[in-house]
Write a protein that holds these residues in place. Structure first.
Motif, PDB file in Angstrom:
ATOM      1  N   ARG A   8      16.505  11.738  10.352  1.00  0.00           N
ATOM      2  CA  ARG A   8      17.526  10.845   9.894  1.00  0.00           C
ATOM      3  C   ARG A   8      17.001   9.539   9.373  1.00  0.00           C
ATOM      4  NH1 ARG A   8      23.083  11.205  11.933  1.00  0.00           N
ATOM      5  NH2 ARG A   8      24.242  10.098  10.180  1.00  0.00           N
ATOM      6  N   GLU A   9      16.075   8.897  10.215  1.00  0.00           N
ATOM      7  CA  GLU A   9      15.665   7.616   9.782  1.00  0.00           C
ATOM      8  C   GLU A   9      14.535   7.912   8.745  1.00  0.00           C
ATOM      9  OE1 GLU A   9      15.601   8.797  13.038  1.00  0.00           O
ATOM     10  OE2 GLU A   9      17.200   7.675  14.012  1.00  0.00           O
ATOM     11  N   GLU A  10      13.680   8.949   8.831  1.00  0.00           N
ATOM     12  CA  GLU A  10      12.920   9.097   7.805  1.00  0.00           C
ATOM     13  C   GLU A  10      13.644   9.340   6.375  1.00  0.00           C
ATOM     14  OE1 GLU A  10       9.455   8.902   7.390  1.00  0.00           O
ATOM     15  OE2 GLU A  10       9.646   7.959   9.518  1.00  0.00           O
ATOM     16  N   MET A  11      14.507  10.203   6.477  1.00  0.00           N
ATOM     17  CA  MET A  11      15.230  10.333   5.379  1.00  0.00           C
ATOM     18  C   MET A  11      16.088   9.015   4.640  1.00  0.00           C
ATOM     19  SD  MET A  11      17.079  14.199   5.438  1.00  0.00           S
ATOM     20  CE  MET A  11      15.944  15.601   4.864  1.00  0.00           C
ATOM     21  N   GLN A  12      16.529   8.179   5.603  1.00  0.00           N
ATOM     22  CA  GLN A  12      17.202   7.074   5.301  1.00  0.00           C
ATOM     23  C   GLN A  12      16.098   6.096   4.601  1.00  0.00           C
ATOM     24  OE1 GLN A  12      20.423   5.959   5.108  1.00  0.00           O
ATOM     25  NE2 GLN A  12      19.685   3.977   4.312  1.00  0.00           N
ATOM     26  N   LYS A  13      14.747   6.120   4.798  1.00  0.00           N
ATOM     27  CA  LYS A  13      13.761   5.429   4.354  1.00  0.00           C
ATOM     28  C   LYS A  13      13.452   5.925   2.937  1.00  0.00           C
ATOM     29  CE  LYS A  13      11.441   4.217   8.636  1.00  0.00           C
ATOM     30  NZ  LYS A  13       9.962   4.472   9.384  1.00  0.00           N
ATOM     31  N   MET A  14      13.364   7.264   2.787  1.00  0.00           N
ATOM     32  CA  MET A  14      13.340   8.077   1.590  1.00  0.00           C
ATOM     33  C   MET A  14      14.297   7.445   0.653  1.00  0.00           C
ATOM     34  SD  MET A  14      11.903  11.678   2.345  1.00  0.00           S
ATOM     35  CE  MET A  14      10.187  12.151   2.589  1.00  0.00           C
ATOM     36  N   ARG A  15      15.595   7.759   0.875  1.00  0.00           N
ATOM     37  CA  ARG A  15      16.538   7.123   0.254  1.00  0.00           C
ATOM     38  C   ARG A  15      16.486   5.925  -0.377  1.00  0.00           C
ATOM     39  NH1 ARG A  15      19.602  10.829   3.215  1.00  0.00           N
ATOM     40  NH2 ARG A  15      20.088   9.168   4.970  1.00  0.00           N
ATOM     41  N   GLU A  16      15.921   4.804   0.824  1.00  0.00           N
ATOM     42  CA  GLU A  16      15.832   3.343   0.167  1.00  0.00           C
ATOM     43  C   GLU A  16      14.758   3.152  -0.676  1.00  0.00           C
ATOM     44  OE1 GLU A  16      14.943   1.495   4.138  1.00  0.00           O
ATOM     45  OE2 GLU A  16      17.374   1.776   4.708  1.00  0.00           O
ATOM     46  N   GLU A  17      13.754   4.109  -0.460  1.00  0.00           N
ATOM     47  CA  GLU A  17      12.616   4.168  -1.597  1.00  0.00           C
ATOM     48  C   GLU A  17      12.993   4.508  -2.994  1.00  0.00           C
ATOM     49  OE1 GLU A  17       8.852   2.936  -3.048  1.00  0.00           O
ATOM     50  OE2 GLU A  17       9.619   2.537  -1.119  1.00  0.00           O
ATOM     51  N   GLN A  18      13.842   5.595  -2.943  1.00  0.00           N
ATOM     52  CA  GLN A  18      14.571   6.074  -4.108  1.00  0.00           C
ATOM     53  C   GLN A  18      15.181   5.007  -4.775  1.00  0.00           C
ATOM     54  OE1 GLN A  18      16.301   9.990  -4.245  1.00  0.00           O
ATOM     55  NE2 GLN A  18      18.167   9.038  -5.168  1.00  0.00           N
ATOM     56  N   ASN A  19      16.160   4.326  -3.936  1.00  0.00           N
ATOM     57  CA  ASN A  19      16.993   3.178  -4.335  1.00  0.00           C
ATOM     58  C   ASN A  19      16.185   2.181  -5.132  1.00  0.00           C
ATOM     59  OD1 ASN A  19      19.291   4.256  -4.205  1.00  0.00           O
ATOM     60  ND2 ASN A  19      19.575   3.637  -2.028  1.00  0.00           N
ATOM     61  N   LYS A  20      14.915   1.823  -4.516  1.00  0.00           N
ATOM     62  CA  LYS A  20      14.030   0.627  -5.111  1.00  0.00           C
ATOM     63  C   LYS A  20      13.553   1.172  -6.658  1.00  0.00           C
ATOM     64  CE  LYS A  20      12.247  -1.195  -0.926  1.00  0.00           C
ATOM     65  NZ  LYS A  20      11.140  -1.260  -0.007  1.00  0.00           N
ATOM     66  N   LYS A  21      13.366   2.391  -6.751  1.00  0.00           N
ATOM     67  CA  LYS A  21      12.688   2.943  -7.923  1.00  0.00           C
ATOM     68  C   LYS A  21      13.859   2.988  -8.739  1.00  0.00           C
ATOM     69  CE  LYS A  21       8.739   5.514  -5.838  1.00  0.00           C
ATOM     70  NZ  LYS A  21       8.421   6.814  -5.619  1.00  0.00           N
ATOM     71  N   ILE A  22      15.019   3.533  -8.470  1.00  0.00           N
ATOM     72  CA  ILE A  22      16.309   3.376  -9.588  1.00  0.00           C
ATOM     73  C   ILE A  22      16.696   1.990  -9.931  1.00  0.00           C
ATOM     74  CG2 ILE A  22      18.748   3.826  -9.668  1.00  0.00           C
ATOM     75  CD1 ILE A  22      17.974   6.415  -8.092  1.00  0.00           C
ATOM     76  N   LYS A  23      16.312   1.093  -8.956  1.00  0.00           N
ATOM     77  CA  LYS A  23      16.534  -0.302  -9.357  1.00  0.00           C
ATOM     78  C   LYS A  23      15.756  -0.881 -10.221  1.00  0.00           C
ATOM     79  CE  LYS A  23      17.541  -5.005  -7.464  1.00  0.00           C
ATOM     80  NZ  LYS A  23      17.502  -5.897  -6.378  1.00  0.00           N
ATOM     81  N   GLU A  24      14.594  -0.410 -10.361  1.00  0.00           N
ATOM     82  CA  GLU A  24      13.574  -0.569 -11.558  1.00  0.00           C
ATOM     83  C   GLU A  24      13.954  -0.253 -12.828  1.00  0.00           C
ATOM     84  OE1 GLU A  24       9.726   0.542  -9.907  1.00  0.00           O
ATOM     85  OE2 GLU A  24       9.989  -0.822  -8.216  1.00  0.00           O
ATOM     86  N   VAL A  25      14.626   1.019 -12.764  1.00  0.00           N
ATOM     87  CA  VAL A  25      15.013   1.446 -14.099  1.00  0.00           C
ATOM     88  C   VAL A  25      16.185   0.921 -14.841  1.00  0.00           C
ATOM     89  CG1 VAL A  25      15.679   3.795 -14.966  1.00  0.00           C
ATOM     90  CG2 VAL A  25      14.005   3.735 -13.333  1.00  0.00           C
ATOM     91  N   LEU A  26      17.137   0.673 -14.014  1.00  0.00           N
ATOM     92  CA  LEU A  26      18.507   0.106 -14.311  1.00  0.00           C
ATOM     93  C   LEU A  26      18.570  -1.486 -14.579  1.00  0.00           C
ATOM     94  CD1 LEU A  26      20.760   1.728 -11.693  1.00  0.00           C
ATOM     95  CD2 LEU A  26      20.173   2.623 -13.972  1.00  0.00           C
TER      96      LEU A  26
END
Length: 149
Positions: free
Chosen positions: A98-116
């Motif tokens: 769960r913690e690892e997946m949360q970290k992955m989601r946070e990393e995904q959100n950082k990358k999405i933020k760079e696009v938006l």
């Protein structure tokens, strides 16, 4: 003798056909007929399509943004699948997953933020909060949903 073999063959074909139809109907009832979600019926491509369509409706994505976000999501799905497989194969279960997946989601959100754009990012954060709220309602038997046992 030939009649008995024939009757047995007809019965076997009818039984197999009946079982296949029942299995197909059961699958459609549980997960929907459109490649839905569920154990053994997970289609990351269909999930990405739905998420990107919802994001496009909310954020009015450009074609370039859509392609970049699709790539980010695709990479994330691959990483999560690898992690799930490693956890299952290691025999350690899903502790810490769960913690690892949360970290992955946070990393995904950082990358999405760079696009938006900044304005799109603000809308995206609101959109995510709404989605989490809806998931919480479904999991707890919210409006229109039966209580979970």
């Amino acid at each position: 003798m030939n009649r008995i073999v024939f009757v047995v063959m007809v019965f076997a074909v009818a039984l197999v056909t009946s079982c296949n139809q029942a299995n197909k109907q059961n699958s459609q009832q549980n997960f929907g007929s459109g490649g839905g979600m569920g154990p053994g019926n997970f289609d990351p491509e269909a999930m990405m399509d739905r998420q990107i369509q919802q994001m496009d409706e909310t954020l009015d994505l450009s074609n370039k943004q859509e392609k970049e976000i699709r790539q980010v999501m695709s990479d994330n799905f691959e990483n999560m699948a690898k992690m799930r497989e490693e956890m299952q194969n290691s025999g350690n279960g899903f502790e810490g997953m769960r913690e690892e997946m949360q970290k992955m989601r946070e990393e995904q959100n950082k990358k999405i933020k760079e696009v938006l754009s900044d304005e799109q990012w603000e809308k995206y954060e609101i959109y995510q909060k709404e989605m989490r709220s809806r998931r919480g309602q479904r999991e707890s038997g919210g409006p229109g949903m039966p209580p979970q046992n």
